[in-house]
Design a protein around this motif. Structure first.
Motif, PDB file in Angstrom:
ATOM      1  N   GLY A  21      14.449   7.800  -0.127  1.00 31.32           N
ATOM      2  CA  GLY A  21      14.663   6.347   0.536  1.00 31.32           C
ATOM      3  C   GLY A  21      13.099   5.621   0.167  1.00 31.32           C
ATOM      4  N   LEU A  22      12.371   6.144   0.380  1.00 25.95           N
ATOM      5  CA  LEU A  22      11.022   5.816  -0.484  1.00 25.95           C
ATOM      6  C   LEU A  22      11.062   5.063  -1.806  1.00 25.95           C
ATOM      7  CD1 LEU A  22       8.179   5.057  -0.112  1.00 25.95           C
ATOM      8  CD2 LEU A  22       6.960   6.661  -0.106  1.00 25.95           C
ATOM      9  N   THR A  23      11.545   5.872  -2.099  1.00 28.31           N
ATOM     10  CA  THR A  23      11.642   5.815  -3.624  1.00 28.31           C
ATOM     11  C   THR A  23      12.003   5.005  -4.578  1.00 28.31           C
ATOM     12  OG1 THR A  23      10.992   8.264  -4.470  1.00 28.31           O
ATOM     13  CG2 THR A  23      12.438   7.163  -5.936  1.00 28.31           C
TER      14      THR A  23
ATOM     15  N   LYS B 171      13.064  -1.926  -5.374  1.00 28.09           N
ATOM     16  CA  LYS B 171      12.890  -2.635  -4.637  1.00 28.09           C
ATOM     17  C   LYS B 171      11.905  -2.979  -4.889  1.00 28.09           C
ATOM     18  CE  LYS B 171      17.462  -1.441  -2.607  1.00 28.09           C
ATOM     19  NZ  LYS B 171      17.498  -1.926  -1.099  1.00 28.09           N
ATOM     20  N   TYR B 172      10.474  -3.337  -4.802  1.00 32.76           N
ATOM     21  CA  TYR B 172      10.142  -4.215  -4.629  1.00 32.76           C
ATOM     22  C   TYR B 172       9.646  -3.950  -5.881  1.00 32.76           C
ATOM     23  CZ  TYR B 172       9.367  -1.411   0.148  1.00 32.76           C
ATOM     24  OH  TYR B 172       9.385  -1.118   1.596  1.00 32.76           O
ATOM     25  N   LEU B 173       8.895  -3.025  -6.848  1.00 29.08           N
ATOM     26  CA  LEU B 173       9.032  -2.988  -8.634  1.00 29.08           C
ATOM     27  C   LEU B 173       9.929  -4.592  -9.484  1.00 29.08           C
ATOM     28  CD1 LEU B 173       7.591  -1.838 -11.075  1.00 29.08           C
ATOM     29  CD2 LEU B 173       9.272  -0.116 -11.285  1.00 29.08           C
ATOM     30  N   ARG B 174      11.054  -4.220  -9.365  1.00 25.27           N
ATOM     31  CA  ARG B 174      11.965  -5.507  -9.459  1.00 25.27           C
ATOM     32  C   ARG B 174      11.370  -6.375  -8.774  1.00 25.27           C
ATOM     33  NH1 ARG B 174      16.294  -3.633  -8.319  1.00 25.27           N
ATOM     34  NH2 ARG B 174      16.792  -5.276  -6.183  1.00 25.27           N
TER      35      ARG B 174
ATOM     36  N   VAL C  10       7.256  -4.990   7.473  1.00 27.13           N
ATOM     37  CA  VAL C  10       6.573  -3.809   8.747  1.00 27.13           C
ATOM     38  C   VAL C  10       6.083  -2.684   7.795  1.00 27.13           C
ATOM     39  CG1 VAL C  10       5.760  -2.390  10.540  1.00 27.13           C
ATOM     40  CG2 VAL C  10       5.664  -5.125  10.524  1.00 27.13           C
ATOM     41  N   GLN C  11       7.068  -2.680   7.737  1.00 24.52           N
ATOM     42  CA  GLN C  11       7.825  -1.006   6.150  1.00 24.52           C
ATOM     43  C   GLN C  11       7.854  -1.227   4.330  1.00 24.52           C
ATOM     44  OE1 GLN C  11       9.483   2.108   7.015  1.00 24.52           O
ATOM     45  NE2 GLN C  11       8.868   2.114   5.755  1.00 24.52           N
ATOM     46  N   VAL C  12       7.392  -2.575   4.171  1.00 26.66           N
ATOM     47  CA  VAL C  12       6.717  -2.768   3.154  1.00 26.66           C
ATOM     48  C   VAL C  12       5.572  -2.430   3.016  1.00 26.66           C
ATOM     49  CG1 VAL C  12       5.970  -4.533   1.845  1.00 26.66           C
ATOM     50  CG2 VAL C  12       8.129  -4.882   2.420  1.00 26.66           C
ATOM     51  N   ARG C  13       4.829  -2.725   4.168  1.00 26.07           N
ATOM     52  CA  ARG C  13       3.246  -2.121   4.100  1.00 26.07           C
ATOM     53  C   ARG C  13       3.108  -0.894   4.860  1.00 26.07           C
ATOM     54  NH1 ARG C  13       2.963  -7.174   6.952  1.00 26.07           N
ATOM     55  NH2 ARG C  13       3.021  -6.723   9.017  1.00 26.07           N
ATOM     56  N   ARG C  14       3.596  -0.432   5.392  1.00 23.65           N
ATOM     57  CA  ARG C  14       4.347   1.295   5.529  1.00 23.65           C
ATOM     58  C   ARG C  14       3.807   1.945   4.354  1.00 23.65           C
ATOM     59  NH1 ARG C  14       7.644   1.724  10.976  1.00 23.65           N
ATOM     60  NH2 ARG C  14       5.833   0.649  12.768  1.00 23.65           N
TER      61      ARG C  14
END
Length: 211
Positions: free
Chosen positions: A8-10, A15-18, A45-49
């Motif tokens: 899930g994190l991967t 997505k953040y990378l793209r 919040v999940q992004v920051r985590r």
């Protein structure tokens, strides 16, 4: 040794990378967790985590330095090097993939394109001359290609997958609707735009019922 990440994190990190890479192309120097959340559909919040989990932090009021974020995520995902890809299928879909300018920017190079159609062999798609499928094994070994893309008619998909496995390819992106049978050590990813469309239609239906 690279840190082992949960699937899930991967998926979220890619997505953040793209998104961050696209913002850099728009001359952005920084990106906030809210922007990453808005563009990916992931709660800020999940992004920051997630970014804290890989040891990357931002600056209050500024956000995350975009270039540094890209480098950090590429490093944690093992994307610092360039990966050669063997693409099978030189039809409309295969030609579009081979001509994509986005893949090289992300570290993926369509090194070889294969087909069994005499009319396609010898033609150039993207910057690559189409080879006969019989050359797959030899080319994969010479170019150290560990990723394969199947962009053929569905009727040929399993046969192509078998050839890729025999050639030593360990990651396959499958653009057909066929469920491929491969050994456990081969990672298959099915690229299915209809699944995303169904997800979108479900979301639209839920919104419509709520209004």
């Amino acid at each position: 040794m690279r840190t082992t990440l949960q699937p899930g994190l991967t998926n979220r990190l890619t997505k953040y990378l793209r998104v961050t890479q696209q913002l850099i192309e728009e001359n952005r120097d920084a990106v906030s967790s809210k922007e990453l959340g808005d563009y990916t559909g992931i709660n800020p919040v999940q992004v920051r985590r997630d970014l804290n989990a890989i040891g990357f932090s931002g600056t209050r009021g500024v956000g995350y330095q975009a270039y540094d974020l890209v480098e950090a995520v590429r490093s944690i995902l093992g994307l610092k090097q360039t990966y050669n890809i063997a693409l099978v299928g030189a039809g409309n879909l295969g030609s579009a993939i081979a001509s994509s300018t986005m893949l090289p920017k992300r570290g993926f190079v369509i090194h070889d394109v294969f087909d069994n159609d005499p009319e396609k062999i010898g033609r150039t798609v993207g910057n690559v001359v189409v080879k006969h499928i019989d050359e797959l094994k030899k080319s994969v070994k010479e170019a150290d290609e560990i990723i394969g893309i199947i962009a053929t008619p569905s009727s040929s998909a399993q046969q192509v997958a078998d050839l890729m496995v025999d050639a030593g390819i360990r990651v396959i992106l499958n653009y057909t609707d066929v469920l491929l049978h491969v050994p456990p050590d081969v990672d298959v990813h099915r690229i299915d735009p209809t699944a995303q469309l169904m997800h979108t239609l479900y979301y639209l239906t839920q919104v419509g019922e709520a209004s």
